[in-house]
Scaffold this motif. Structure first.
Motif, PDB file in Angstrom:
ATOM      1  N   PHE A  18       0.809  -1.218   0.000  1.00  0.00           N
ATOM      2  CA  PHE A  18       0.000   0.000   0.000  1.00  0.00           C
ATOM      3  C   PHE A  18       0.844   1.270   0.000  1.00  0.00           C
ATOM      4  O   PHE A  18       0.315   2.367  -0.099  1.00  0.00           O
ATOM      5  N   ALA A  19       2.136   1.128   0.167  1.00  0.00           N
ATOM      6  CA  ALA A  19       3.020   2.296   0.240  1.00  0.00           C
ATOM      7  C   ALA A  19       3.349   2.810  -1.159  1.00  0.00           C
ATOM      8  O   ALA A  19       3.311   2.067  -2.135  1.00  0.00           O
ATOM      9  N   GLU A  20       3.694   4.099  -1.218  1.00  0.00           N
ATOM     10  CA  GLU A  20       4.116   4.696  -2.485  1.00  0.00           C
ATOM     11  C   GLU A  20       5.626   4.550  -2.646  1.00  0.00           C
ATOM     12  O   GLU A  20       6.365   4.619  -1.667  1.00  0.00           O
ATOM     13  N   GLY A  21       6.064   4.351  -3.870  1.00  0.00           N
ATOM     14  CA  GLY A  21       7.490   4.344  -4.165  1.00  0.00           C
ATOM     15  C   GLY A  21       8.268   3.176  -3.591  1.00  0.00           C
ATOM     16  O   GLY A  21       9.438   3.319  -3.258  1.00  0.00           O
ATOM     17  N   VAL A  22       7.642   2.025  -3.488  1.00  0.00           N
ATOM     18  CA  VAL A  22       8.310   0.850  -2.916  1.00  0.00           C
ATOM     19  C   VAL A  22       9.430   0.384  -3.842  1.00  0.00           C
ATOM     20  O   VAL A  22       9.251   0.291  -5.049  1.00  0.00           O
ATOM     21  N   GLU A  23      10.578   0.124  -3.241  1.00  0.00           N
ATOM     22  CA  GLU A  23      11.756  -0.366  -3.955  1.00  0.00           C
ATOM     23  C   GLU A  23      12.193  -1.687  -3.317  1.00  0.00           C
ATOM     24  O   GLU A  23      11.664  -2.089  -2.283  1.00  0.00           O
ATOM     25  N   SER A  24      13.190  -2.319  -3.895  1.00  0.00           N
ATOM     26  CA  SER A  24      13.661  -3.604  -3.368  1.00  0.00           C
ATOM     27  C   SER A  24      14.259  -3.472  -1.961  1.00  0.00           C
ATOM     28  O   SER A  24      14.307  -4.449  -1.213  1.00  0.00           O
ATOM     29  N   ASN A  25      14.683  -2.271  -1.576  1.00  0.00           N
ATOM     30  CA  ASN A  25      15.257  -2.049  -0.251  1.00  0.00           C
ATOM     31  C   ASN A  25      14.268  -1.374   0.705  1.00  0.00           C
ATOM     32  O   ASN A  25      14.658  -0.844   1.743  1.00  0.00           O
ATOM     33  N   SER A  26      12.986  -1.409   0.378  1.00  0.00           N
ATOM     34  CA  SER A  26      11.957  -0.819   1.235  1.00  0.00           C
ATOM     35  C   SER A  26      11.696  -1.696   2.445  1.00  0.00           C
ATOM     36  O   SER A  26      11.636  -2.921   2.345  1.00  0.00           O
ATOM     37  N   ARG A  27      11.540  -1.039   3.595  1.00  0.00           N
ATOM     38  CA  ARG A  27      11.145  -1.701   4.837  1.00  0.00           C
ATOM     39  C   ARG A  27      10.279  -0.738   5.624  1.00  0.00           C
ATOM     40  O   ARG A  27      10.314   0.471   5.399  1.00  0.00           O
ATOM     41  N   LEU A  28       9.493  -1.284   6.530  1.00  0.00           N
ATOM     42  CA  LEU A  28       8.787  -0.458   7.502  1.00  0.00           C
ATOM     43  C   LEU A  28       9.700  -0.376   8.718  1.00  0.00           C
ATOM     44  O   LEU A  28      10.111  -1.404   9.269  1.00  0.00           O
ATOM     45  N   SER A  29      10.024   0.838   9.120  1.00  0.00           N
ATOM     46  CA  SER A  29      11.000   0.996  10.205  1.00  0.00           C
ATOM     47  C   SER A  29      10.486   0.456  11.531  1.00  0.00           C
ATOM     48  O   SER A  29      11.288   0.139  12.415  1.00  0.00           O
ATOM     49  N   CYS A  30       9.175   0.277  11.663  1.00  0.00           N
ATOM     50  CA  CYS A  30       8.641  -0.309  12.900  1.00  0.00           C
ATOM     51  C   CYS A  30       8.967  -1.791  13.009  1.00  0.00           C
ATOM     52  O   CYS A  30       8.869  -2.373  14.091  1.00  0.00           O
ATOM     53  N   GLN A  31       9.368  -2.395  11.919  1.00  0.00           N
ATOM     54  CA  GLN A  31       9.641  -3.824  11.904  1.00  0.00           C
ATOM     55  C   GLN A  31      11.136  -4.154  11.929  1.00  0.00           C
ATOM     56  O   GLN A  31      11.525  -5.311  11.842  1.00  0.00           O
ATOM     57  N   ILE A  32      11.966  -3.133  12.059  1.00  0.00           N
ATOM     58  CA  ILE A  32      13.419  -3.340  12.156  1.00  0.00           C
ATOM     59  C   ILE A  32      13.827  -3.128  13.603  1.00  0.00           C
ATOM     60  O   ILE A  32      13.710  -2.020  14.137  1.00  0.00           O
ATOM     61  N   THR A  33      14.297  -4.181  14.248  1.00  0.00           N
ATOM     62  CA  THR A  33      14.717  -4.114  15.639  1.00  0.00           C
ATOM     63  C   THR A  33      16.181  -3.695  15.726  1.00  0.00           C
ATOM     64  O   THR A  33      17.037  -4.257  15.045  1.00  0.00           O
ATOM     65  N   VAL A  34      16.435  -2.709  16.558  1.00  0.00           N
ATOM     66  CA  VAL A  34      17.798  -2.195  16.742  1.00  0.00           C
ATOM     67  C   VAL A  34      18.625  -3.221  17.507  1.00  0.00           C
ATOM     68  O   VAL A  34      18.178  -3.793  18.499  1.00  0.00           O
ATOM     69  N   LYS A  35      19.828  -3.459  16.992  1.00  0.00           N
ATOM     70  CA  LYS A  35      20.802  -4.333  17.649  1.00  0.00           C
ATOM     71  C   LYS A  35      22.187  -3.800  17.313  1.00  0.00           C
ATOM     72  O   LYS A  35      22.334  -2.954  16.428  1.00  0.00           O
ATOM     73  N   ASP A  36      23.186  -4.274  18.026  1.00  0.00           N
ATOM     74  CA  ASP A  36      24.545  -3.741  17.875  1.00  0.00           C
ATOM     75  C   ASP A  36      25.035  -3.748  16.433  1.00  0.00           C
ATOM     76  O   ASP A  36      25.702  -2.808  16.004  1.00  0.00           O
ATOM     77  N   ASP A  37      24.720  -4.797  15.670  1.00  0.00           N
ATOM     78  CA  ASP A  37      25.265  -4.863  14.309  1.00  0.00           C
ATOM     79  C   ASP A  37      24.578  -3.904  13.335  1.00  0.00           C
ATOM     80  O   ASP A  37      24.949  -3.834  12.171  1.00  0.00           O
ATOM     81  N   LEU A  38      23.609  -3.131  13.819  1.00  0.00           N
ATOM     82  CA  LEU A  38      23.010  -2.097  12.977  1.00  0.00           C
ATOM     83  C   LEU A  38      23.651  -0.732  13.207  1.00  0.00           C
ATOM     84  O   LEU A  38      23.199   0.271  12.655  1.00  0.00           O
ATOM     85  N   ASP A  39      24.710  -0.703  14.016  1.00  0.00           N
ATOM     86  CA  ASP A  39      25.412   0.559  14.242  1.00  0.00           C
ATOM     87  C   ASP A  39      25.888   1.115  12.904  1.00  0.00           C
ATOM     88  O   ASP A  39      26.551   0.413  12.127  1.00  0.00           O
ATOM     89  N   GLY A  40      25.523   2.361  12.615  1.00  0.00           N
ATOM     90  CA  GLY A  40      25.876   2.988  11.345  1.00  0.00           C
ATOM     91  C   GLY A  40      24.788   2.873  10.294  1.00  0.00           C
ATOM     92  O   GLY A  40      24.959   3.366   9.174  1.00  0.00           O
ATOM     93  N   LEU A  41      23.660   2.258  10.639  1.00  0.00           N
ATOM     94  CA  LEU A  41      22.551   2.087   9.692  1.00  0.00           C
ATOM     95  C   LEU A  41      22.135   3.422   9.100  1.00  0.00           C
ATOM     96  O   LEU A  41      22.036   4.434   9.810  1.00  0.00           O
ATOM     97  N   ILE A  42      21.902   3.423   7.809  1.00  0.00           N
ATOM     98  CA  ILE A  42      21.411   4.602   7.094  1.00  0.00           C
ATOM     99  C   ILE A  42      20.081   4.218   6.445  1.00  0.00           C
ATOM    100  O   ILE A  42      20.000   3.206   5.749  1.00  0.00           O
TER     101      ILE A  42
END
Length: 106
Positions: free
Chosen positions: A74-98
């Motif tokens: 249902f989102a606009e402009g979906v690309e192969s690298n699209s994610r919903l940020s509510c579904q990405i859990t922060v963990k140490d290996d995401l340090d530097g995430l852009i």
């Protein structure tokens, strides 16, 4: 804890420290990052926290599950690298995430 950089469609950057176990969306809301509205509060029931994940982090964040993919449909402009940020859990290996916000969320 991980440092996450959110980039608005116009190129404005916001770097925040995010606590492990929180979501990328929750960190953005806590720091008032524009472009992450999170209308559903992180329940994966809207797509107002849609982001584009930097290619170097795609393996670390993984692919969307079926429910998230349904919302992305249902989102606009979906690309192969699209994610919903509510579904990405922060963990140490995401340090530097852009993550970048789509133009539709400005």
């Amino acid at each position: 804890m991980a440092k996450i950089t959110y980039i608005e469609h116009d190129g404005t950057e916001h770097s925040v420290d995010a606590k492990n176990g929180s979501s990328v969306m929750e960190a953005a809301i806590r720091e008032n990052v524009p472009g992450i509205d999170a209308d559903c509060g992180g329940a994966c029931a809207c797509a107002t926290c849609h982001v584009y994940v930097d290619a170097s982090f795609m393996d670390k964040v993984g692919a969307p599950n079926d429910m998230e993919q349904s919302m992305l449909d249902f989102a606009e402009g979906v690309e192969s690298n699209s994610r919903l940020s509510c579904q990405i859990t922060v963990k140490d290996d995401l340090d530097g995430l852009i993550v970048r916000m789509p133009e539709s969320q400005t």
